[in-house]
Scaffold this motif. Sequence first.
Motif, PDB file in Angstrom:
ATOM      1  N   SER A 279      63.812 -41.605  61.462  1.00 52.36           N
ATOM      2  CA  SER A 279      64.841 -40.628  61.144  1.00 52.36           C
ATOM      3  C   SER A 279      65.810 -40.464  62.303  1.00 52.36           C
ATOM      4  N   PHE A 280      67.046 -40.019  61.988  1.00 53.33           N
ATOM      5  CA  PHE A 280      67.977 -39.661  63.049  1.00 53.33           C
ATOM      6  C   PHE A 280      67.582 -38.332  63.705  1.00 53.33           C
ATOM      7  N   ILE A 281      66.689 -37.584  63.069  1.00 54.20           N
ATOM      8  CA  ILE A 281      66.121 -36.392  63.680  1.00 54.20           C
ATOM      9  C   ILE A 281      65.002 -36.822  64.624  1.00 54.20           C
ATOM     10  N   GLU A 282      65.051 -36.371  65.861  1.00 53.52           N
ATOM     11  CA  GLU A 282      64.015 -36.736  66.817  1.00 53.52           C
ATOM     12  C   GLU A 282      62.700 -36.050  66.437  1.00 53.52           C
ATOM     13  N   VAL A 283      61.649 -36.846  66.324  1.00 55.90           N
ATOM     14  CA  VAL A 283      60.329 -36.341  65.948  1.00 55.90           C
ATOM     15  C   VAL A 283      59.328 -36.786  67.005  1.00 55.90           C
ATOM     16  N   ALA A 284      58.622 -35.827  67.596  1.00 50.86           N
ATOM     17  CA  ALA A 284      57.634 -36.147  68.627  1.00 50.86           C
ATOM     18  C   ALA A 284      56.507 -36.993  68.039  1.00 50.86           C
TER      19      ALA A 284
ATOM     20  N   ASP B 255      53.277 -33.257  63.208  1.00 50.93           N
ATOM     21  CA  ASP B 255      52.689 -33.352  61.866  1.00 50.93           C
ATOM     22  C   ASP B 255      53.714 -33.780  60.821  1.00 50.93           C
ATOM     23  N   PHE B 256      55.010 -33.747  61.180  1.00 49.08           N
ATOM     24  CA  PHE B 256      56.049 -33.820  60.155  1.00 49.08           C
ATOM     25  C   PHE B 256      57.061 -34.941  60.404  1.00 49.08           C
ATOM     26  N   PRO B 257      56.617 -36.207  60.382  1.00 51.71           N
ATOM     27  CA  PRO B 257      57.566 -37.316  60.456  1.00 51.71           C
ATOM     28  C   PRO B 257      58.292 -37.503  59.123  1.00 51.71           C
ATOM     29  N   ILE B 258      59.203 -38.437  59.076  1.00 52.36           N
ATOM     30  CA  ILE B 258      59.968 -38.694  57.849  1.00 52.36           C
ATOM     31  C   ILE B 258      59.067 -39.192  56.721  1.00 52.36           C
ATOM     32  N   GLN B 259      57.900 -39.725  57.062  1.00 53.19           N
ATOM     33  CA  GLN B 259      56.947 -40.185  56.034  1.00 53.19           C
ATOM     34  C   GLN B 259      56.203 -39.032  55.373  1.00 53.19           C
TER      35      GLN B 259
ATOM     36  N   VAL C 153      62.232 -28.633  53.450  1.00 51.02           N
ATOM     37  CA  VAL C 153      61.196 -29.580  53.854  1.00 51.02           C
ATOM     38  C   VAL C 153      61.116 -29.578  55.373  1.00 51.02           C
ATOM     39  N   ALA C 154      59.932 -29.859  55.898  1.00 50.76           N
ATOM     40  CA  ALA C 154      59.731 -29.926  57.337  1.00 50.76           C
ATOM     41  C   ALA C 154      59.973 -31.348  57.822  1.00 50.76           C
ATOM     42  N   ILE C 155      60.751 -31.466  58.919  1.00 47.14           N
ATOM     43  CA  ILE C 155      60.972 -32.754  59.582  1.00 47.14           C
ATOM     44  C   ILE C 155      60.977 -32.479  61.088  1.00 47.14           C
ATOM     45  N   GLY C 156      59.960 -32.954  61.788  1.00 48.15           N
ATOM     46  CA  GLY C 156      59.826 -32.644  63.203  1.00 48.15           C
ATOM     47  C   GLY C 156      59.728 -31.142  63.422  1.00 48.15           C
ATOM     48  N   GLU C 157      60.568 -30.609  64.310  1.00 52.32           N
ATOM     49  CA  GLU C 157      60.585 -29.170  64.591  1.00 52.32           C
ATOM     50  C   GLU C 157      61.527 -28.413  63.668  1.00 52.32           C
ATOM     51  N   TRP C 158      62.104 -29.097  62.703  1.00 56.32           N
ATOM     52  CA  TRP C 158      63.177 -28.529  61.893  1.00 56.32           C
ATOM     53  C   TRP C 158      62.744 -28.276  60.457  1.00 56.32           C
ATOM     54  N   VAL C 159      63.508 -27.413  59.793  1.00 53.49           N
ATOM     55  CA  VAL C 159      63.464 -27.244  58.339  1.00 53.49           C
ATOM     56  C   VAL C 159      64.801 -27.724  57.797  1.00 53.49           C
ATOM     57  N   LEU C 160      64.759 -28.617  56.829  1.00 53.28           N
ATOM     58  CA  LEU C 160      65.973 -29.040  56.129  1.00 53.28           C
ATOM     59  C   LEU C 160      66.124 -28.178  54.881  1.00 53.28           C
ATOM     60  N   ASP C 161      67.225 -27.456  54.791  1.00 49.83           N
ATOM     61  CA  ASP C 161      67.510 -26.552  53.682  1.00 49.83           C
ATOM     62  C   ASP C 161      67.942 -27.374  52.468  1.00 49.83           C
ATOM     63  N   LEU C 162      67.063 -27.494  51.480  1.00 52.03           N
ATOM     64  CA  LEU C 162      67.386 -28.294  50.296  1.00 52.03           C
ATOM     65  C   LEU C 162      68.460 -27.638  49.446  1.00 52.03           C
ATOM     66  N   ALA C 163      68.557 -26.320  49.493  1.00 58.07           N
ATOM     67  CA  ALA C 163      69.618 -25.635  48.739  1.00 58.07           C
ATOM     68  C   ALA C 163      70.985 -26.033  49.276  1.00 58.07           C
TER      69      ALA C 163
ATOM     70  N   ASP D  58      47.014 -46.251  62.142  1.00 60.24           N
ATOM     71  CA  ASP D  58      48.022 -47.274  62.444  1.00 60.24           C
ATOM     72  C   ASP D  58      49.321 -46.666  62.959  1.00 60.24           C
ATOM     73  N   GLY D  59      49.207 -45.663  63.813  1.00 62.06           N
ATOM     74  CA  GLY D  59      50.389 -45.062  64.420  1.00 62.06           C
ATOM     75  C   GLY D  59      51.110 -44.053  63.549  1.00 62.06           C
ATOM     76  N   LEU D  60      50.618 -43.805  62.347  1.00 59.15           N
ATOM     77  CA  LEU D  60      51.244 -42.836  61.446  1.00 59.15           C
ATOM     78  C   LEU D  60      50.400 -41.573  61.397  1.00 59.15           C
ATOM     79  N   ARG D  61      51.040 -40.438  61.615  1.00 61.90           N
ATOM     80  CA  ARG D  61      50.371 -39.140  61.552  1.00 61.90           C
ATOM     81  C   ARG D  61      51.051 -38.287  60.489  1.00 61.90           C
ATOM     82  N   ILE D  62      50.271 -37.819  59.530  1.00 60.63           N
ATOM     83  CA  ILE D  62      50.739 -36.895  58.490  1.00 60.63           C
ATOM     84  C   ILE D  62      49.918 -35.626  58.617  1.00 60.63           C
ATOM     85  N   GLY D  63      50.591 -34.500  58.911  1.00 56.04           N
ATOM     86  CA  GLY D  63      49.851 -33.271  59.153  1.00 56.04           C
ATOM     87  C   GLY D  63      50.243 -32.140  58.231  1.00 56.04           C
TER      88      GLY D  63
END
Length: 428
Positions: A7-12, A16-20, A39-49, A404-409
Amino acid sequence: MTTPLKSFIEVAPNSDFPIQNLPYGVFSETPEGQRRVGVAIGEWVLDLAAIEAAGLLQLSGGRTYFNQSTLNDFIASGRENWTALRTQLQQLLAADTATLRDNAELREKAFFKQAAVTLHLPVQIPGYTDFYSSKEHATNVGCMFRDPKNALLPNWSELPVGYNGRASSVVVSGTNVVRPSGQIKLPTEDRPIFSPCRKLDFELETGFIVGKPNQLGQPISIENAWDHIFGMVLFNDWSARDIQQWEYVPLGPFNSKTFASSISPWIVTLDALEPFRTRCPEQEPRPLHYLREENVDNSFDINLSVEVKPENQTQADVICKTNFKYMYWSMAQQLTHHTIAGCNVQVGDLMGSGTISGPTPDSYGSLLELTWNATKPLQLSNGEQRSFLQDGDTLIMRGYCEKDGLRIGFGEVSGKVLPAVQFNFDQN
């Protein structure tokens, strides 16, 4: 080799919240502000509205779904929209997609720091059911309160045992929990006393959210059950053990469970969890035909932990680590059995897994088990001991999958214990 989606959003890396992932929740900019879906992406909330209003989402049904205070309407719109939205969001958030990345004005309207907003109960919950599907937990409880040689009742290995709980007292993470009061039967007394709970406990659970209803009298088949599940949450089904021990025969838990049940604010979809599928433990005896799942990975490898933080302490102690994969009965089996007599479930219904305990003492999912009913108190890092929860304690549950390097939390579900309400029975 396929390049991992970025993602263009920086995610540590430990987020728990990568683009996947992209779990769904409901938020507002202030506690009393207008609620909408994000939706949660990294430290952010994307406002779907906001991005829906900008015309960036195309979903079937010809209507808007996200300028609302719950997810129910979107969930009810069906799996076609669940899949379409996930795909569109991953495209919009991808590092090489300019649409949102290069629109500074829209980004300003659409992204909010999670730490700066208020998260709410993500769904309106019409009904709540709690299961009892960990063989280790059921065996431990049976050993404590019945015959260790016959810890499991005869029906336990034949069907997913459960009870219908109280949906109105399901609360979102961060909500304080008032210690309940009720009838307690002390072993030295002939009659019960009325008292604040003396054995307040947590139950480490997950829950799934029903995404597709069924008609009254029309059970959900085991082959179709997964299509009726929208996603999962972390779940703390707080338990008043002493009230429960006195009241539960013959009809089961009542006031010992109705006072509060806490869920995490983010619903993680089954699509996000797909890479972490695994098998439930071998089921013996083989279930009756309507409960058989043939040759399927019917569980998930989800790491779970519990922490307790005493009042006025900065450090929380991890007191339990376990895994969802230990659950004996699958979510599909739970849902199928729930409807086999004709019960109609509804969009937004919450189904609790039951306490999740593993095979070792440090993987038990309740204080009842961890302290073996107060006979083996836990030692905390500040020098205090715990047999059950004390006033001022904050209980924190976390969960994540990693491979395999993917974390979903899932983030966390937490709650602080407040003192019981004081009653004056001398007043009319």
